[in-house]
Design a protein around this motif. Structure first.
Motif, PDB file in Angstrom:
ATOM      1  N   MET A 192       0.836  -1.218   0.000  1.00 34.08           N
ATOM      2  CA  MET A 192       0.000   0.000   0.000  1.00 34.08           C
ATOM      3  C   MET A 192       0.865   1.261   0.000  1.00 34.08           C
ATOM      4  O   MET A 192       0.579   2.224  -0.703  1.00 34.08           O
ATOM      5  N   ILE A 193       1.931   1.237   0.805  1.00 31.71           N
ATOM      6  CA  ILE A 193       2.780   2.438   0.905  1.00 31.71           C
ATOM      7  C   ILE A 193       3.614   2.617  -0.361  1.00 31.71           C
ATOM      8  O   ILE A 193       3.725   3.730  -0.887  1.00 31.71           O
ATOM      9  N   MET A 194       4.153   1.528  -0.893  1.00 34.04           N
ATOM     10  CA  MET A 194       5.017   1.645  -2.095  1.00 34.04           C
ATOM     11  C   MET A 194       4.228   2.042  -3.345  1.00 34.04           C
ATOM     12  O   MET A 194       4.721   2.792  -4.169  1.00 34.04           O
ATOM     13  N   THR A 195       3.005   1.495  -3.480  1.00 38.41           N
ATOM     14  CA  THR A 195       2.220   1.821  -4.682  1.00 38.41           C
ATOM     15  C   THR A 195       1.501   3.153  -4.547  1.00 38.41           C
ATOM     16  O   THR A 195       1.039   3.703  -5.533  1.00 38.41           O
ATOM     17  N   ALA A 196       1.356   3.648  -3.295  1.00 40.99           N
ATOM     18  CA  ALA A 196       0.596   4.872  -3.015  1.00 40.99           C
ATOM     19  C   ALA A 196      -0.864   4.718  -3.450  1.00 40.99           C
ATOM     20  O   ALA A 196      -1.558   5.697  -3.656  1.00 40.99           O
ATOM     21  N   GLY A 197      -1.296   3.457  -3.566  1.00 39.39           N
ATOM     22  CA  GLY A 197      -2.651   3.214  -4.068  1.00 39.39           C
ATOM     23  C   GLY A 197      -3.714   3.306  -2.981  1.00 39.39           C
ATOM     24  O   GLY A 197      -3.405   3.428  -1.802  1.00 39.39           O
ATOM     25  N   MET A 198      -4.964   3.244  -3.448  1.00 39.83           N
ATOM     26  CA  MET A 198      -6.079   3.290  -2.488  1.00 39.83           C
ATOM     27  C   MET A 198      -6.785   1.941  -2.487  1.00 39.83           C
ATOM     28  O   MET A 198      -6.861   1.284  -3.519  1.00 39.83           O
ATOM     29  N   ILE A 199      -7.314   1.549  -1.336  1.00 40.33           N
ATOM     30  CA  ILE A 199      -8.173   0.368  -1.278  1.00 40.33           C
ATOM     31  C   ILE A 199      -9.584   0.831  -0.917  1.00 40.33           C
ATOM     32  O   ILE A 199      -9.759   1.872  -0.277  1.00 40.33           O
ATOM     33  N   ASP A 200     -10.582   0.044  -1.357  1.00 35.69           N
ATOM     34  CA  ASP A 200     -11.951   0.438  -1.024  1.00 35.69           C
ATOM     35  C   ASP A 200     -12.353  -0.168   0.321  1.00 35.69           C
ATOM     36  O   ASP A 200     -11.590  -0.931   0.939  1.00 35.69           O
ATOM     37  N   ALA A 201     -13.569   0.166   0.746  1.00 37.62           N
ATOM     38  CA  ALA A 201     -14.010  -0.233   2.095  1.00 37.62           C
ATOM     39  C   ALA A 201     -14.029  -1.752   2.248  1.00 37.62           C
ATOM     40  O   ALA A 201     -13.674  -2.276   3.303  1.00 37.62           O
ATOM     41  N   HIS A 202     -14.443  -2.465   1.188  1.00 38.75           N
ATOM     42  CA  HIS A 202     -14.547  -3.923   1.317  1.00 38.75           C
ATOM     43  C   HIS A 202     -13.169  -4.572   1.429  1.00 38.75           C
ATOM     44  O   HIS A 202     -12.976  -5.511   2.198  1.00 38.75           O
ATOM     45  N   GLN A 203     -12.215  -4.027   0.679  1.00 38.49           N
ATOM     46  CA  GLN A 203     -10.861  -4.556   0.807  1.00 38.49           C
ATOM     47  C   GLN A 203     -10.286  -4.232   2.194  1.00 38.49           C
ATOM     48  O   GLN A 203      -9.593  -5.049   2.802  1.00 38.49           O
TER      49      GLN A 203
END
Ligand code: COA
Length: 260
Positions: free
Chosen positions: A162-173
């Protein structure tokens, strides 16, 4: 106390603190961090408040991060101070409050926003929530405890990704990762969170504070969580709440905890 960047409502033993800068997606500037500190301190000190709920105003964001416009031209020393002061005033402060703090994540929780939600004792998200630590996309790292609390909650590998990609996850994930405990519709988020708060309020606030201290100890350097548990367990035996709780059980009635 009057507040400009937050709303502070008290209702039947629950303090609802709402970060209220919707035009900036509730980004945390220094004034907001200061107000949050004061409001949390006030709520924690109030005998009548048993649970604190943190949420964001509007339907889009919990908190979209630290206010980038405030630190874009900071030096190395200023950057270090920003993280240290923020952690002391808000993030560690929340994590160590003896009043339970629940984050009701009602939209984007990014950077400092996710760090704030992770400082709370647990999190409930609405379906529209999106969570991430995008700092490396700005050339910096999470500085409000994110590199420590995210791995604690989701595991090292997921936190690294999560930190390396700087991506977002949704509530279900986030639910699947264990980052949030429940997911509701946006309409039901506050009602659902308050129902959980009411369940907490039926129990001994003194014992809950002791449990927070013992649980936190297991995550702190140089502290032994098991030893802290023994200390806190013993302390409970000297409280009026323990007398009342055990007596009520033996008398087959509902406990009426004095909270001391
Ligand atoms: N700091 C300062 N301002 C912020 C902000 C932040 N972290 N996040 C959002 N804003 C402001 C925007 O600058 C914009 O202000 P403006 O209308 O005066 O230009 C306003 O909030 C609305 O944001 P906008 O980007 O137009 O909304 P969007 O729906 O297009 O995008 C996001 C939403 C959350 C994806 C986007 O705002 C974003 O990426 N924010 C930064 C997230 C981030 O990196 N946080 C970590 C900071 S360390």
């Amino acid at each position: 106390m009057t507040y400009e960047n937050i709303r502070f409502d008290k209702k039947e033993g629950i303090a609802i603190i709402t970060i209220d800068r919707p035009s900036k997606l509730n980004a945390l500037n220094s004034a907001t961090i200061k107000e949050l500190h004061n409001a949390l301190k006030e709520a924690d000190a109030a005998k009548s408040i048993k649970v604190i709920i943190l949420t964001g105003s509007g339907e889009k964001a919990f908190v979209a991060g630290a206010d980038i416009s405030e630190f874009a031209d900071f030096s190395v020393a200023q950057g270090e101070r920003l993280a240290a002061e923020g952690q002391a005033k808000l993030f560690d402060f929340v994590a160590h409050l003896s009043t339970p703090v629940i984050a009701a994540v009602n939209g984007f929780a990014l950077g400092g926003g996710l760090e704030l939600a992770m400082s709370a004792h647990f999190r409930i998200a609405s379906e529209n929530a999106k969570m991430g630590l995008p700092e490396v996309s700005l050339g910096v790292i999470p500085g409000y405890g994110g590199t420590q609390r995210l791995p604690q909650l989701v595991g090292k590998g997921r936190a690294m990704e999560m930190i390396m990609t700087a991506g977002m996850i949704d509530a279900h994930q986030a639910l699947q990762y264990g980052l949030v405990n429940h997911v509701t519709s946006l309409d039901e988020l506050m009602e659902f969170t308050q129902k959980i708060a009411q369940k907490i309020m039926r129990n001994s606030s003194v014992a809950i504070a002791a449990a927070i201290t013992a649980i936190n100890a297991g995550y702190e350097d140089g502290e032994n969580g098991f030893e802290e548990e023994i200390t806190q367990f013993g302390k409970c035996f000297g409280t009026a709440d323990f007398q009342e709780g055990t007596q009520a059980f033996l008398e087959k009635r509902k406990a009426n905890f004095p909270g001391k």
